[in-house]
Write an enzyme that holds these catalytic residues in place. Structure first.
Site, short mmCIF file in Angstrom:
data_model
loop_
_atom_site.label_atom_id
_atom_site.label_comp_id
_atom_site.label_asym_id
_atom_site.label_seq_id
_atom_site.Cartn_x
_atom_site.Cartn_y
_atom_site.Cartn_z
N ASP A 17 -10.16 -5.09 -4.38
CA ASP A 17 -9.66 -3.96 -3.48
C ASP A 17 -10.33 -2.55 -4.06
OD1 ASP A 17 -8.13 -1.76 -2.38
OD2 ASP A 17 -5.72 -2.19 -2.58
N HIS A 46 -7.54 -5.66 -0.62
CA HIS A 46 -6.44 -4.98 0.10
C HIS A 46 -5.30 -5.88 0.71
CE1 HIS A 46 -4.17 -1.27 -0.22
NE2 HIS A 46 -3.81 -1.12 1.37
N SER A 56 0.65 -1.19 0.04
CA SER A 56 -0.01 -0.07 -0.16
C SER A 56 0.74 1.35 -0.08
CB SER A 56 -0.98 -0.02 1.11
OG SER A 56 -2.39 0.99 1.14
#
Length: 194
Positions: A144, A171, A77
């Site tokens: 996601d 995610h 991320s």
């Protein structure tokens, strides 16, 4: 002095926004990497609830020291854009990386997290990243809701990375069922063995 071929491989795991080293699949991955005989370290990025790019880059630089082709990154991320910004700084020092594996990678603003826009401000030097990181892989999931899959796919095209898109995975967090991450480990092992 050891040649680059004989040095131990090092893997740095970079977490994302509002995370920490013991979250998600990070500890599990570190253990898998160490079982292969490589060194692995999960960096504790500063102020993860209110991160700044400058602090995160400084943390990586301080912990990595001199990067070389035995240096690998696994980033999740917000850690992905930070890792890319770090990689492009290596050009001036002629340092190379063995590889980067980006999970839910992005380089454009995230609609759901405008407080992170400073990390994506300014174009990445794609050519520099391509020449610095020998192997580049991005993993994304179609479902996601934090980093839209299209952003990861666009990034993969820009840095000429292998793009792996899973139909499900969210995610890739604990809340999505990820306290282990076999796919990520498999792809990282391929990078380490090249």
């Amino acid at each position: 002095m050891k040649s680059a071929e004989n040095q131990q491989k090092r893997v740095f795991i970079i977490h994302g926004f509002d995370a920490h080293p013991r979250k998600h699949w990070f500890v599990w991955l570190r253990e898998q990497v160490e079982n292969l005989g490589a060194k692995a370290e999960i960096l504790a990025m500063p102020n993860p609830q209110m991160p700044t790019l400058e602090q995160w880059l400084e943390c990586i630089k301080d912990n990595v020291g001199v990067a070389d082709t035995n240096t690998f990154f696994v980033a999740h991320s917000l850690g992905t854009i930070t890792t890319l910004r770090y990689a492009q700084t290596l050009k001036k020092d002629s340092q190379k990386l063995g590889g980067i594996l980006l999970v839910s990678g992005f380089c454009a603003p995230l609609p759901s997290l405008p407080q992170l826009d400073s990390f994506t401000s300014g174009e990445l030097e794609y050519g520099s990243i391509i020449s610095t990181a020998r192997s580049r892989i991005i993993i994304a999931a179609k479902d996601d809701e934090i980093v839209p899959c299209g952003l990861s796919q666009n990034l993969a095209q820009n840095i000429e990375a292998t793009f792996v898109c899973e139909p499900k995975g969210g995610h890739f967090m604990q809340s999505d069922g990820f306290d282990t991450f076999e796919l990520g480990f498999c792809l990282l092992r391929m990078q380490l063995e090249c």
